[in-house]
Motif scaffolding. Sequence first.
Motif, PDB file in Angstrom:
ATOM      1  N   ASN A   1      23.809 -47.107  55.960  1.00 32.84           N
ATOM      2  CA  ASN A   1      22.635 -47.902  56.901  1.00 32.84           C
ATOM      3  C   ASN A   1      23.440 -48.141  58.007  1.00 32.84           C
TER       4      ASN A   1
ATOM      5  N   THR B   1      17.713 -55.755  64.783  1.00 25.54           N
ATOM      6  CA  THR B   1      18.282 -55.756  63.535  1.00 25.54           C
ATOM      7  C   THR B   1      19.920 -55.423  63.751  1.00 25.54           C
TER       8      THR B   1
ATOM      9  N   ARG C   1      24.998 -42.478  65.571  1.00 26.21           N
ATOM     10  CA  ARG C   1      24.206 -42.454  64.234  1.00 26.21           C
ATOM     11  C   ARG C   1      24.929 -41.268  63.591  1.00 26.21           C
TER      12      ARG C   1
ATOM     13  N   THR D   1      17.445 -43.811  53.739  1.00 25.72           N
ATOM     14  CA  THR D   1      17.497 -44.946  54.606  1.00 25.72           C
ATOM     15  C   THR D   1      16.585 -44.869  55.660  1.00 25.72           C
TER      16      THR D   1
ATOM     17  N   ASP E   1      15.046 -45.096  59.236  1.00 26.80           N
ATOM     18  CA  ASP E   1      15.602 -45.482  60.566  1.00 26.80           C
ATOM     19  C   ASP E   1      14.873 -44.715  61.658  1.00 26.80           C
TER      20      ASP E   1
ATOM     21  N   SER F   1      21.388 -49.284  60.680  1.00 21.67           N
ATOM     22  CA  SER F   1      20.247 -49.734  61.617  1.00 21.67           C
ATOM     23  C   SER F   1      20.788 -50.908  62.193  1.00 21.67           C
TER      24      SER F   1
END
Lengths: 150, 144, 676
Positions: free
Chosen positions: C493, C445, C523, C562, C564, C495
């Motif tokens: 998001n 991704t 993150r 989200t 993840d 990812s």
Amino acid sequence: CGFHLRGDYLLSDELQTLYVSSSDVHGELTRLVKQHLSRNQVNVLKHRNTQAPELRIMSDQLDRRTLSVFENGQVAEYELIYTVNYQLRFAAKDGDPIEEPQNFRFELNRDYQDDPNLAPAKSRELSLLLSEMRQSAADKILRDMARIQR
Amino acid sequence: AKKDLTQEITIKSKRQSADLKNKIASYLDDVSISQGTISIVADIVQVYSGIDSNTKEKSDTYLAKGQPAIFKQALEDGSLITLQANEIKYQPDLHIITVSGNAQVKQAGSKVTGETITYNTLSEKLEAISRNDDSVTTILQPLK
Amino acid sequence: SATENSETHSESAEFTQQCAIPVFSPMISDAPQITDDSINITSKYASIEKDQVANFNGGVILLDKSQTIKADQLAFDRSLMTFNAQGNIHYQNQSIDILASELYASKKDKKSTMLDAAYQLYGNPGHGSADQLEISAQKGLSLLDSTFTTCIGENPDWQIKASEIIISADGSEGEAYHAQVRLFDTPILYLPYFTFPVSKQRKSGFLYPKIGSSSNSGVEIEIPYYWNIAPNIDATITPHYMSKRGTQLKTELRYLSGLQNGSINFEYLNKDNELSANSDARYLTRFQHVGTFSDNFRAYVDYTTISDDNYLIDIGSNQYNANDAYLYQVGELAYFGEQWQTTIKLQDFEVLGNHQSSYKTLPHVEISAQEPFKLFSQQNLSGQFEFNSELTSFQAQSDDQVSANRYHVEAGVSFPISTPAWFLTSEFKLMHTYYQQDNIQAGSTLSETVNRTLPKVRFHGGINFDRNINLFDNDYTQTIEPQIQYLYIPEKNQSNIGLYDTTKLQDDFNGLFRDKSFSGLDRVASANQYTWGVTSRVLDQSNLEVFRLSIGRIQYLSTSNTVDALFESNNNNLQSSVAASLFYRLNHKWQISSDIQYNTDESFTNKSQAAVNYQIDKYNSVQLNHRYARNVSDSSLEQMSLLANFAINKDWAFVGRLTQDLKEQRSIESYLWNTI
């Protein structure tokens, strides 16, 4: 039930101005101690002079003790033992010889979970924990100094 | 030194008294006796004149008391010896001086203090003995 | 900043036997102080002839400026300035204490000779015996047919027997001629001539040998040699004999110059007899350096290479812990200006064991600056512009790994107000991160370039209440310190960003008030939450914490949805686990500590630990601990461990750890090192 707001760290007036020295001049602990002192209205001198007391950070060392292990014997959890040695020398009263410094030592402990698969991330976490321990070490030095008499 | 014994003895004092029966002559208050280089200073000196049992010679005994009584004499090498104590017994014919009662003997190179010290003026040898638990203290100076 | 001097105490730290340094008390306590050259003698009997030859006996005690002598008899000749004494001689000056049967001394040439003597150095463990012993001002102490050792006890474990031993006048250096080194009274080494350190001064020579045995390497003997190269450089070279493996050579070089210091450690074993498979050398080298130069610069290096993954477990090293999983390879140069600082760091790891290979960060540059400003000029409310930026280039070590360059900036304003009674820190920051990622595998991704911009708002305040209390009739200070924090970071998001130096941080009590729940920057957890927590401490008169109880929790005002890998789905329950920690120091020997993170919504314990610590003395302690972790490297772990490091008697010590895995009912490892 007797609780009151904590009074100022009334540092004895002899400690209103002092010089901070260290073997690792730009080490994080030394910088934090200087910051904590100036935030509490202490005048931190740029250069040493015998008329002013001197706070010397002798050493700050991080040791690790294994607490638990993975099946393959590698360490899962450590106990971080952060040891600080510092010295406080009061200013020499006029005429008297330079005073003997008083030595202090204390330890702070934290648990830390290691993971060999994530070495960069875990070393970043270790730096964060180390900074947090140094914050509380700088605060403890300040609180201890509020209780030290000549 | 040896030739002192051939010299004449002179005795000065404020008061004198004599006990002829026991042949004791007493001299009191600021007594000083001298014979050649020998000199004795004391508060009281009693002289017992007696006959030596075996040599049949005249042998007197001087008994001096003072706070302290002091005996001085020059040695062969010219240096001075000083003996002082509460009591000094001098027997010239036997060449013996005995001092006792915080006795002290000072010479050029040494100072001895003790309870009782005897000194032989002929051999110039002194001996000090301590009684019960006190001790003899000697201070020796290095040879100049 | 990077991890600093985090060298570790090796788990198998031998308990080196410390021979207590005997210090003898002066023979005569109330002796008169003699300053001139006179000699003071007390005795039962004294005689002096012609003021020259003196004889004393009966408890004779001779005192002069520099020495004290006791004897049964003593004769003194003033003209030659010599004296000799017989019978139970006891001689003492400020550096040595001797018992002998006869003594002859001459003040003129400042020399004393004693026969069948036993001597003890002052302030130094060195002692021994000699048929003839001579003390002279120039030559110091010379011992003929003598022994020297530093261990107490009738039969010391090791000693040096030599035809002549000379200890220098300043008492720092010892020389031995035709010497035997004897271990438990069996000669193990013959040396025609060698020197050994006598005092604490840095003097080249042999240090105390270490003897021990372990299940890994059999009988182990180390004889370290200390080489004082220069006032600011020294080296310790240690041959380390292992019955099962062979002889390893360990060298440590230390240097110091100005405000810089460092060390190079090199451990080398040419061939390990225990390994039949391969015969190449096994080694570990570590270079460490810390220093400040030209006032504002700071350098820090900690670089280690190792021959194979099992080196630490098989042979062990006093540089690292036998169970360490990775070793640091980091170099850092930093500049500290008044208002701004910058750091350039290169970092990699030597990962031991077959683990995911880690990223090299070549380089990692940090630049940060602060600029205080006054708000509404008259009030003393002062704020601070803060700017922190990082540029990091992550290089992959295996070809299927993504590599990336990351530029991160966090700028904003903060108002740190702190007084002993209360503190309030408010922060308004904007974080922007730009990624260039390549070698992205098919189907992942991640995207080539990513821009992430997130604001952060944080208010963190606390109040400190104190009161004096009296428990078991001594005075303590009890504190109550409530804290509260509000944190807002919008959700985003992430990812499409790889994980380079990011992992979930431990959520113990200390972690509750952080503004991040992940290490690193890959993150940034969304947050719309407030955290409450309270700590109560009891401090004794010298500010030592005797008791501490903390409890706190995070209340989420909105849930993140989200998906993840890293975000633990808190599947929209509205509060984190409760984090509590307890610490109680019963006395300076017994301490109890315990932490727990308990998930009240699903009523399970995330993580807990409890430990009872018994501190025997400064070096020896025993700890019993129970640890449970629901998810450690995606497996659960419940263990009971006994950690011990204590001396069984003066010669033997138990240093080890027994770990019982309660989940699989087997003992994972026990580790024992007994040493003399």
